[in-house]
Design a protein around this motif. Structure first.
Motif, PDB file in Angstrom:
ATOM      1  N   MET A   1       0.839  -1.184   0.000  1.00  0.00           N
ATOM      2  CA  MET A   1       0.000   0.000   0.000  1.00  0.00           C
ATOM      3  C   MET A   1       0.882   1.245   0.000  1.00  0.00           C
ATOM      4  N   LYS A   2       0.368   2.276  -0.670  1.00  0.00           N
ATOM      5  CA  LYS A   2       1.143   3.510  -0.783  1.00  0.00           C
ATOM      6  C   LYS A   2       0.238   4.716  -0.532  1.00  0.00           C
ATOM      7  N   CYS A   3       0.720   5.618   0.328  1.00  0.00           N
ATOM      8  CA  CYS A   3       0.004   6.856   0.630  1.00  0.00           C
ATOM      9  C   CYS A   3       0.865   8.051   0.264  1.00  0.00           C
ATOM     10  N   ALA A   4       0.198   9.128  -0.066  1.00  0.00           N
ATOM     11  CA  ALA A   4       0.850  10.428  -0.199  1.00  0.00           C
ATOM     12  C   ALA A   4       0.209  11.338   0.834  1.00  0.00           C
ATOM     13  N   ILE A   5       1.037  12.053   1.583  1.00  0.00           N
ATOM     14  CA  ILE A   5       0.514  13.059   2.506  1.00  0.00           C
ATOM     15  C   ILE A   5       0.857  14.413   1.898  1.00  0.00           C
ATOM     16  N   LEU A   6      -0.160  15.181   1.584  1.00  0.00           N
ATOM     17  CA  LEU A   6      -0.011  16.426   0.833  1.00  0.00           C
ATOM     18  C   LEU A   6      -0.082  17.623   1.777  1.00  0.00           C
ATOM     19  N   MET A   7       0.990  18.445   1.754  1.00  0.00           N
ATOM     20  CA  MET A   7       1.072  19.546   2.702  1.00  0.00           C
ATOM     21  C   MET A   7       1.646  20.798   2.059  1.00  0.00           C
ATOM     22  N   ASP A   8       1.225  21.929   2.600  1.00  0.00           N
ATOM     23  CA  ASP A   8       1.824  23.211   2.283  1.00  0.00           C
ATOM     24  C   ASP A   8       2.390  23.757   3.593  1.00  0.00           C
ATOM     25  N   ASN A   9       3.211  24.782   3.529  1.00  0.00           N
ATOM     26  CA  ASN A   9       3.751  25.374   4.748  1.00  0.00           C
ATOM     27  C   ASN A   9       2.610  25.818   5.654  1.00  0.00           C
ATOM     28  N   GLY A  10       2.737  25.448   6.950  1.00  0.00           N
ATOM     29  CA  GLY A  10       1.701  25.773   7.914  1.00  0.00           C
ATOM     30  C   GLY A  10       0.839  24.585   8.309  1.00  0.00           C
ATOM     31  N   PHE A  11       1.173  23.377   7.839  1.00  0.00           N
ATOM     32  CA  PHE A  11       0.405  22.193   8.219  1.00  0.00           C
ATOM     33  C   PHE A  11       0.552  21.937   9.723  1.00  0.00           C
ATOM     34  N   GLU A  12      -0.367  21.187  10.296  1.00  0.00           N
ATOM     35  CA  GLU A  12      -0.335  20.807  11.713  1.00  0.00           C
ATOM     36  C   GLU A  12       0.547  19.576  11.860  1.00  0.00           C
ATOM     37  N   GLU A  13       1.687  19.728  12.550  1.00  0.00           N
ATOM     38  CA  GLU A  13       2.689  18.660  12.640  1.00  0.00           C
ATOM     39  C   GLU A  13       2.143  17.345  13.192  1.00  0.00           C
ATOM     40  N   LEU A  14       1.409  17.390  14.289  1.00  0.00           N
ATOM     41  CA  LEU A  14       0.925  16.156  14.907  1.00  0.00           C
ATOM     42  C   LEU A  14       0.013  15.377  13.959  1.00  0.00           C
ATOM     43  N   GLU A  15      -0.771  16.101  13.170  1.00  0.00           N
ATOM     44  CA  GLU A  15      -1.692  15.459  12.231  1.00  0.00           C
ATOM     45  C   GLU A  15      -0.971  14.851  11.030  1.00  0.00           C
ATOM     46  N   ALA A  16       0.264  15.252  10.827  1.00  0.00           N
ATOM     47  CA  ALA A  16       1.091  14.660   9.773  1.00  0.00           C
ATOM     48  C   ALA A  16       1.995  13.574  10.336  1.00  0.00           C
TER      49      ALA A  16
ATOM     50  N   PRO B   1      -3.455  16.619   6.091  1.00  0.00           N
ATOM     51  CA  PRO B   1      -3.540  17.087   7.466  1.00  0.00           C
ATOM     52  C   PRO B   1      -4.120  18.492   7.518  1.00  0.00           C
ATOM     53  N   GLY B   2      -4.566  18.878   8.712  1.00  0.00           N
ATOM     54  CA  GLY B   2      -5.092  20.219   8.889  1.00  0.00           C
ATOM     55  C   GLY B   2      -3.988  21.194   9.255  1.00  0.00           C
ATOM     56  N   GLY B   3      -4.395  22.286   9.850  1.00  0.00           N
ATOM     57  CA  GLY B   3      -3.474  23.355  10.200  1.00  0.00           C
ATOM     58  C   GLY B   3      -3.775  24.574   9.358  1.00  0.00           C
ATOM     59  N   PRO B   4      -3.111  25.695   9.645  1.00  0.00           N
ATOM     60  CA  PRO B   4      -3.376  26.929   8.916  1.00  0.00           C
ATOM     61  C   PRO B   4      -3.186  26.831   7.409  1.00  0.00           C
TER      62      PRO B   4
END
Length: 182
Positions: free
Chosen positions: A1-16, A68-71
């Motif tokens: 299985m393969k996942c991508a976690i997509l983030m921009d600057n300001g993501f919530e670290e714990l949620e990633a 993930p969430g975050g600003p």
């Protein structure tokens, strides 16, 4: 299985970090993908480097997209390339779409929560046309949502169960002495 976690600057670290660490512990390949550049920095200064720029990433190769969430959600909800990737994964019955905290609101504003059971950061919930649940995680078909950073472990395990099955997920939980009752 393969996942991508997509983030921009300001993501919530714990949620990633929670999902990345737990999914990798469970044998799932997780790629860190940045909206721009080859690194991405969270709201509290933690930087993932290297990250794969989304323009160079093959989203067709994944089984799951995690947001993930975050600003950074404010940037995601206005980025047409990000929304195109999210919609493509959402519309593919063979893929799982997972979003936590503020990130499900991006899906809601795209109309993807209509008729769905979901959760998100409670104060950000609007009338997205679905059924909101005040729970750590909610799974509806191939959609997995989480309520907040406090749910990062539960969110990761909900994704793992969707991808790898309950027996495998229970084995990984046991390997870290995880007990949801405590």
């Amino acid at each position: 299985m393969k996942c991508a976690i997509l983030m921009d600057n300001g993501f919530e670290e714990l949620e990633a970090m929670g999902p990345i660490a737990l999914l990798r512990r469970g044998g799932v390949d997780v790629d860190v993908v940045s909206v721009e550049g080859n690194e991405v920095t969270g709201r509290f200064g933690v930087t993932y480097s290297p990250a794969v720029p989304m323009d160079d990433y093959d989203f067709d190769s994944i089984d799951c997209l995690i947001v993930p969430g975050g600003p950074h959600y404010k940037k995601l909800e206005t980025n047409d390339k990000v929304k195109k990737v999210i919609r493509k994964v959402f519309e593919d019955d063979s893929k799982v779409l997972a979003a936590i905290c503020a990130a499900p609101t991006v899906l809601g504003k795209m109309g993807l929560l209509e008729g769905k059971n979901y959760t998100c950061f409670e104060e950000m919930n609007k009338d997205f046309g679905g059924q909101y649940h005040y729970d750590y995680t909610v799974t509806d078909g191939n959609l997995v949502t989480g309520i907040s950073a406090a749910a990062a472990e539960e969110f990761a395990f909900a994704i793992m169960e969707k991808l790898c099955g309950k027996e495998h997920t229970d084995h990984v939980k046991a390997s870290i002495y995880y007990d949801a009752a405590h």
